[in-house]
Enzyme design. Structure first.
Site, mmCIF file in Angstrom:
data_model
loop_
_atom_site.group_PDB
_atom_site.id
_atom_site.type_symbol
_atom_site.label_atom_id
_atom_site.label_comp_id
_atom_site.label_asym_id
_atom_site.label_seq_id
_atom_site.Cartn_x
_atom_site.Cartn_y
_atom_site.Cartn_z
ATOM 1 N N SER A 25 -5.490 -6.489 11.179
ATOM 2 C CA SER A 25 -4.275 -7.091 10.646
ATOM 3 C C SER A 25 -4.483 -8.595 10.490
ATOM 4 O O SER A 25 -5.367 -9.017 9.753
ATOM 5 C CB SER A 25 -3.088 -6.756 11.553
ATOM 6 O OG SER A 25 -1.861 -7.025 10.915
ATOM 7 N N HIS A 46 0.465 1.248 8.937
ATOM 8 C CA HIS A 46 -0.244 0.123 9.526
ATOM 9 C C HIS A 46 -1.016 0.515 10.779
ATOM 10 O O HIS A 46 -2.074 -0.035 11.065
ATOM 11 C CB HIS A 46 0.756 -0.986 9.847
ATOM 12 C CG HIS A 46 0.128 -2.301 10.162
ATOM 13 N ND1 HIS A 46 -0.621 -3.009 9.251
ATOM 14 C CD2 HIS A 46 0.141 -3.062 11.291
ATOM 15 C CE1 HIS A 46 -1.028 -4.150 9.797
ATOM 16 N NE2 HIS A 46 -0.589 -4.194 11.039
ATOM 17 N N ASP A 56 0.694 1.516 4.307
ATOM 18 C CA ASP A 56 0.911 0.348 5.160
ATOM 19 C C ASP A 56 1.899 -0.588 4.480
ATOM 20 O O ASP A 56 1.701 -1.003 3.336
ATOM 21 C CB ASP A 56 -0.426 -0.364 5.391
ATOM 22 C CG ASP A 56 -0.365 -1.413 6.493
ATOM 23 O OD1 ASP A 56 0.747 -1.868 6.822
ATOM 24 O OD2 ASP A 56 -1.424 -1.780 7.005
#
Length: 700
Positions: A553, A673, A640
């Site tokens: 991320s 995600h 995501d």
């Protein structure tokens, strides 16, 4: 077919001109953003096919790694029961089942010692509340969101996400009759019961995926009759809510990255207007909880108004802007993190010396009793304490070498009771592994901590070069603390040293550590990580070709940046759901979550200085044609909503165009995600990543 003859997919170049503040950028791969375009899906599937072909030789190793973690995990297991009202609540898993099963059994009055339940053995009086495996049937992806029981124990609320979008559907069941109620609420975030169990409070998101509205749904009424309790119009602020442990108030929390505001709503009258505690002021963050001290209603407020690392004060409920009684004064370098109120005391979590700490604050004496532990590196936190008053206080504890433990402090004596320790099957011996912290010097002189864990039989780090797995994050004041991992043992047992670079932008060393790694200081995050990698090389721990870096991320942004800035330092880079096209995303306020991110990265749309600064480091714009890039694997998911799949897709295409020789991407086509759902699926995905790392480290 030999691996060298497998050709990567080539994305078509369709340049789009992007101009801001007089600067233009030709973006050849922005067309990949069209998620519903069949050509885009075909390209992602081609990327997956290429990655599958390139890594086919690792399939036996992947299966071996999967079997290793299975062999260490007690697949049929259960959690330590938690007392709430008249019941003990617990979760359990069954061998072969992907998801957990939520259960309860009746508690004897006055009994606060959790029952000793044996994995796999029948539990007397067990009531299965929710079987995640049954709920997941027919879905490739399943995620349990909210899970709440009414205070009287008669109703269950739960919410599910079946595509990875993080939009949840709420359901309610009558636990007396076993019937599912007609009440179904779509597209929610948070959800929980009011204390009387007659209503559900929930949040919804705006078009930018920001939680912005709080609703009240009365059971038995249509969803279109739900009452709007509060709406936050400012696009920088997220909305969240919760009920105080005292059951007196609903707390509505509004927060940007640097500013917060909280409101109270008396649960006896949810139709009233919420009451602001402290009006929002830019740069001031605070959180509120309700306490009763010597019969007086007080609010404990943790804030940073003139206190960089936060201060704890007590104010009168009747006059929250009046006199502030300081309970824990600001102390530079001691970052107060969280305070939770109970009947007679509050729990306090804070950071000092780069380590998490936990303590109990006595309301009357004002004394802070720190819960001490022996290991040099560890993580300790309060968890699983729903009751306003109980004779025990539950904690979680772990370290790099100590499997997770559930402890309970006996409040009358201070004695620690170990209720459960994560079982690690096989011959695991904590003494066979070492852990320590070392320090690297950043270019500006800052001392950056590095945590290390290794298997002692291969020798201590630095005695001879060893393969290293270096992990980093460095954003949002998020700290990477020492925690145990059964999957990591597969690396350690092959001689790999696992290292965490606690770079600026994280919160390990206090609020200044975060502020020195955000906005116009963001490059410190990258140079800190590079300094840590160089330190490990210079001190003989490893060599560049035997070091794999990993981040996910915002940590994926870190991976992309260091790949451009110091490609010679790494043999491989694993980037999970990587934020590598940061400038494109942060320039577009129509994208999910962009506006709320301006306080973290800066606002390049309106500020030319921020634009120019971000353009110096964002990975996609800074790919080099003169560099020999290490091997790169990017992991992403089609659904995501936090870091869109298009970012790694564009990055990988541009790296290949620039001449990078070994770049791959794996896109989960039905996940969000957090990656795939289900514990076995998650183990297989991690086995895929570890097998790739071991291949890079020449240990496959």
């Amino acid at each position: 077919m030999s691996e060298s003859s497998i050709r990567p997919p080539v994305a078509a170049r369709r340049p789009i001109l992007r101009t801001h503040h007089g600067d233009s950028f030709q973006d050849p791969y922005e067309w990949l953003r069209k998620k519903d375009d069949t050509e885009v899906i075909a390209h992602l599937e081609a990327e997956n096919a290429y990655t599958d072909a390139r890594t086919a030789h690792l399939e036996p190793l992947r299966e071996q790694l999967f079997q290793e973690v299975k062999a260490r995990v007690l697949e049929t297991d259960l959690s330590v029961p938690t007392r709430r009202g008249d019941w003990w609540y617990y979760g359990r898993t069954e061998e072969g089942a992907q998801y957990g099963i939520q259960c309860r059994t009746a508690a004897d009055p006055g009994d606060w010692t959790p029952p000793q339940l044996e994995p796999g053995a029948p539990v007397p009086g067990e009531q299965v509340l929710l079987d995640g495996n049954a709920e997941a049937e027919g879905h490739e992806f399943f995620s349990l969101g909210a899970f709440d029981i009414s205070d009287d124990g008669s109703r269950l609320l739960w919410s599910v996400d079946v595509d990875g979008s993080e939009l949840y559907t709420v359901h309610v069941r009558d636990l007396v009759s076993g019937e599912r109620l007609d009440d179904v609420i779509e597209n929610t975030g948070q959800a929980f019961f009011t204390p009387d169990g007659q209503s559900v409070i929930y949040t919804t998101r705006d078009e930018a995926w920001r939680p912005d509205t709080l609703w009240l749904h009365r059971l038995g009424t249509p969803a279109n009759a739900d009452v709007k309790l509060f709406h936050e119009p400012d696009e920088r602020f997220w909305l969240g809510a919760g009920i105080t442990r005292s059951k007196r108030f609903l707390v509505i929390g509004l927060g940007s990255k640097v500013t917060s505001e909280e409101l109270l709503l008396d649960l006896s009258d949810l139709t009233a207007s919420p009451r602001v505690i402290w009006p929002r002021r830019d740069g001031v963050e605070y959180s509120v909880d309700h306490a009763v001290v010597d019969g007086e209603d007080r609010l404990l407020i943790l804030h940073n108004d003139g206190a960089l690392d936060f201060e704890l004060v007590s104010v009168a409920l009747s006059d929250p802007e009046g006199e502030r009684r300081v309970l824990l004064p600001h102390t530079a370098g001691t970052r107060l993190l969280d305070v939770d109120c109970f009947r007679d005391f509050a729990t306090v979590e804070y950071r000092s010396g780069g380590m998490p700490r936990a303590a109990i604050l006595d309301y009357r004496s004002g004394e802070l009793d720190v819960v001490e532990f022996d290991e040099p590196l560890y993580e300790a936190y309060f968890s699983g304490n729903p009751e306003w008053h109980a004779p025990f206080l539950r904690m979680g504890y772990t370290s790099f070498v100590t499997p997770s433990m559930v402890l309970e402090l006996e409040l009358a004596t201070g004695e620690k009771h170990v209720r459960k320790q994560q079982p690690v099957l096989g011959d695991y011996d904590p003494a066979a592994y070492g852990q320590r912290r070392v320090w690297a010097t950043a270019p500006d002189g800052a001392q950056v901590p590095i945590s290390l864990v290794w298997k002692r039989s291969f020798g201590d780090p630095g005695t001879q070069p060893r393969p290293v797995h270096l992990y980093g994050y460095g954003s949002y004041e998020h700290s990477i603390d020492p925690g145990f991992s059964t999957m990591r043992l597969s690396l350690l047992d092959r001689g790999v040293v696992f290292a965490v670079a606690h770079v600026r932008g994280g919160g390990e060393m206090g609020r200044h550590w975060y502020e020195d790694g955000k906005e116009l200081n963001k490059r410190n995050t990258f140079t800190d990580f590079i300094a840590c990698a160089r330190h490990l090389v210079e001190t003989g721990v490893t060599t560049p070709e035997r070091m794999v870096a990993e981040g996910g991320s915002a940590g994926g942004l870190l991976m992309g940046a260091v790949a451009n800035m110091a490609p010679e330092l790494f043999g491989g880079i694993l980037a999970g759901v990587p934020f590598v096209d940061a400038l494109t995303s942060i320039l577009d306020p129509s994208l999910p979550l962009t506006v709320v991110e301006w306080d973290e990265w800066g606002d390049p749309l309106h500020d030319p200085e921020v634009y120019a600064y971000m353009k110096t480091y964002t990975p996609y714009e800074n790919i080099r044609t003169d560099a020999a890039y290490p091997r790169i694997l990017a992991m992403t998911s089609l659904n995501d909503t936090r870091v869109l799949y298009v970012e790694p897709a564009k990055w990988v295409a541009a790296l290949r165009e620039a001449g990078a020789q070994d770049v791959m991407m794996k896109c989960e086509m039905s996940a969000g995600h957090g990656g795939v759902s289900g514990r076995y699926n998650a183990w297989r995905e991690r086995a895929f990543e570890i097998a790739w790392m071991l291949d890079v480290l020449r240990l496959a």
